[in-house]
Design a protein around this motif. Structure first.
Motif, PDB file in Angstrom:
ATOM      1  N   CYS A   1      43.945  45.191  30.843  1.00  0.00           N
ATOM      2  CA  CYS A   1      43.467  44.698  29.547  1.00  0.00           C
ATOM      3  C   CYS A   1      42.563  45.760  28.917  1.00  0.00           C
TER       4      CYS A   1
ATOM      5  N   LEU B   1      49.160  40.397  28.997  1.00  0.00           N
ATOM      6  CA  LEU B   1      49.034  39.689  27.729  1.00  0.00           C
ATOM      7  C   LEU B   1      50.111  38.624  27.585  1.00  0.00           C
TER       8      LEU B   1
ATOM      9  N   LYS C   1      48.016  35.453  28.773  1.00  0.00           N
ATOM     10  CA  LYS C   1      47.239  35.161  27.570  1.00  0.00           C
ATOM     11  C   LYS C   1      48.134  34.758  26.391  1.00  0.00           C
TER      12      LYS C   1
ATOM     13  N   LYS D   1      47.205  32.402  23.592  1.00  0.00           N
ATOM     14  CA  LYS D   1      46.091  32.774  22.730  1.00  0.00           C
ATOM     15  C   LYS D   1      46.377  33.987  21.844  1.00  0.00           C
ATOM     16  N   VAL D   2      47.258  34.881  22.286  1.00  0.00           N
ATOM     17  CA  VAL D   2      47.388  36.167  21.590  1.00  0.00           C
ATOM     18  C   VAL D   2      48.799  36.461  21.083  1.00  0.00           C
TER      19      VAL D   2
ATOM     20  N   TYR E   1      49.059  39.156  18.227  1.00  0.00           N
ATOM     21  CA  TYR E   1      48.123  39.198  17.112  1.00  0.00           C
ATOM     22  C   TYR E   1      47.308  40.487  17.150  1.00  0.00           C
TER      23      TYR E   1
ATOM     24  N   PHE F   1      41.615  40.499  19.739  1.00  0.00           N
ATOM     25  CA  PHE F   1      40.988  39.322  20.333  1.00  0.00           C
ATOM     26  C   PHE F   1      39.769  39.753  21.142  1.00  0.00           C
ATOM     27  N   SER F   2      38.930  38.792  21.468  1.00  0.00           N
ATOM     28  CA  SER F   2      37.769  39.042  22.319  1.00  0.00           C
ATOM     29  C   SER F   2      37.611  37.884  23.292  1.00  0.00           C
ATOM     30  N   ASP F   3      37.821  38.150  24.571  1.00  0.00           N
ATOM     31  CA  ASP F   3      37.580  37.120  25.582  1.00  0.00           C
ATOM     32  C   ASP F   3      36.099  36.778  25.665  1.00  0.00           C
TER      33      ASP F   3
ATOM     34  N   TRP G   1      37.271  34.588  20.912  1.00  0.00           N
ATOM     35  CA  TRP G   1      37.739  34.837  19.538  1.00  0.00           C
ATOM     36  C   TRP G   1      39.214  35.245  19.584  1.00  0.00           C
ATOM     37  N   TYR G   2      40.084  34.393  19.035  1.00  0.00           N
ATOM     38  CA  TYR G   2      41.525  34.633  19.103  1.00  0.00           C
ATOM     39  C   TYR G   2      42.153  34.336  17.734  1.00  0.00           C
TER      40      TYR G   2
ATOM     41  N   GLN H   1      44.612  34.328  14.586  1.00  0.00           N
ATOM     42  CA  GLN H   1      46.063  34.445  14.437  1.00  0.00           C
ATOM     43  C   GLN H   1      46.351  35.275  13.185  1.00  0.00           C
TER      44      GLN H   1
END
Length: 450
Positions: free
Chosen positions: A326, A375, A379, A382-383, A390, A393-395, A399-400, A402
């Motif tokens: 990641c 990913l 994930k 979410k992504v 997308y 993002f920030s785990d 923050w995800y 679209q």
């Protein structure tokens, strides 16, 4: 009776849970048998659709952004981007070649786009950063940036030359389109954008002239602009413009080390730039074996990528999710708006941009595939969306968004194709004007013949 009902309810609940578990196991097993090639093809095709299904409906060009979630910044369905459309043209071309759409469908789209470019606002042959796709009129990128944008135009011309080579030996309609593309190429007045100096300037406006005052000097994402300017058969610039302007008389060379890897060039304002510097100019310009008196571009781009990964593994700011599977920092959306993320503590906001690692697949295939699998398998909910991964993002922040950006989606599809077949590299590097320009500037490349 109540006991019987309770037992039945518990039994039903167990059946449901077992069914869900079985489905998850089945899905995981299905994912495990997805080969690297199939996974890459899935991502490339889904990303291609940003530029095919998601295109602005009148011009056929790429929308600047598409936000599925409707969160600010809002979509303007008719705002199209010149540079992002260049990336999109190359993604569509790869899609035609792979059969995502038919050759006839592809030709119709490309013809519509060339129709638009022939009539849309341009300034000494140079297109603006943004247009309204339904009218062809410029949309100012900033108050004084309402004219020609030479850098974004270069990204679009890079794609047009690929199209020219693809259609040059085709059927009658394809050959005619290639000739129209050649005319657009010859009309770009690269020499005008010297502003009577030994360098190229990013902007010119019919209302503000040279007031933006942005001479383009290396090293950054703009190498292909100088190569195109030197290659033009009608409005070419001298080799001195490249050596004095882009290379600053040799000052572009500044060997240094970051995260244990060597870089040859001075990355302006930072030790290492955002990773799109290794992508935008090299979607058509083949970095394999590409060298000049200043450096080795394949090695620079590979090490740039490895630095990005190594920094994320070290993770000095202890962000959640960072690691070998990641990583990827480039210019993208962020928790605080659009930002040029770099592998440095001052420019690391805990944001991962999938385009950074995925568009680097040609440089670091094994490592980029690790990110791709993580990913997609872990994930995806979410992504992953309608047009592929997308933008960012920030785990850490949970923050995800679209949201998609054309300039980030395009390099994913294009560099995946270059990794798979080298198609866009082959087309661009085969253009005789490009070969002449590279020789003029003293480049070495396996594509150059005596």
């Amino acid at each position: 009776m109540r006991t019987t009902i309770i037992i039945l309810n518990i039994t039903c609940l167990l059946v449901v849970l077992l069914s869900v578990t079985a489905c998850k196991i089945t899905n995981k097993e299905t994912e495990k048998v997805l080969s690297d090639g199939d996974l890459i093809d899935l991502v490339q095709k889904q990303t291609f659709n940003y530029f095919w299904e998601g295109a602005e409906p009148v011009s056929g060009l790429a929308c600047e952004r598409i936000n599925i979630d409707g969160v600010y910044p809002q979509n303007d369905r008719h705002v199209v981007t010149s540079g992002g459309s260049g990336f999109g043209l190359m993604a569509i071309l790869a899609g035609i070649d792979r059969g995502y759409v038919s050759r006839e469908e592809g030709l119709e789209r490309m013809t519509r786009i060339v129709d638009f470019l022939e009539k849309a606002d341009c300034f000494h042959g140079v297109w603006p950063h943004w247009w309204y796709g339904n009218t062809g009129k410029v949309k100012p990128f900033s108050p004084k940036d309402d004219g020609g944008d030479l850098v974004e135009t270069a990204f679009l011309v890079q794609a047009l030359l690929c199209l020219h080579q693809y259609y040059l030996e085709g059927n009658e309609a394809e050959r005619k389109l290639a000739m129209r593309i050649d005319k657009l190429w010859r009309e770009v007045e690269w020499d005008w954008y010297q502003n009577d100096q030994h360098t190229l300037f990013w902007h010119w406006s019919p209302n503000y002239g040279w007031e933006m005052d942005f001479p383009v000097r290396g090293y950054n994402e703009c190498l292909v602009m100088y190569i195109l300017a030197a290659s033009s058969p009608t409005h070419g610039v001298s080799a001195e413009v490249y050596h004095d302007g882009w290379a600053q008389g040799g000052k572009i060379v500044q060997p240094h080390e970051v995260e244990g890897y060597s870089l040859q060039f001075r990355h302006q304002g930072t030790q290492v730039g955002p990773l799109f510097w290794a992508h935008y100019s090299f979607l058509g310009l083949d970095p394999r074996g590409l060298k000049d008196q200043y450096g080795d571009y394949w090695q620079e781009n590979k090490n740039h990528t490895l630095i990005n990964r190594a920094y994320s593994i070290r993770n000095p700011k202890h962000y959640k999710g960072y690691g070998a599977d990641c990583w990827g920092m480039t210019a993208s959306y962020s928790v605080k708006g659009y930002h040029a993320h770099t592998a440095s503590e001052e420019n690391d906001m805990g944001v991962i941009s999938p385009t950074a690692s995925l568009s680097s697949i040609a440089y670091t295939p094994e490592y980029s595939l690790e990110v791709l699998r993580n990913l997609y398998q872990n994930k995806r909910d979410k992504v992953w969306g309608k047009y592929g991964f997308y933008d960012a993002f920030s785990d850490t922040e949970g923050w995800y968004p679209q949201q998609y950006l054309a300039i980030d989606q395009g390099p994913i599809a294009v560099m995946m194709e270059n990794y798979r077949s080298g198609l866009l590299w082959k087309l661009f590097m085969s253009h005789p004007d490009i070969q002449n320009g590279l020789k003029k500037l003293g480049f070495q490349s396996p594509w150059l013949t005596d």
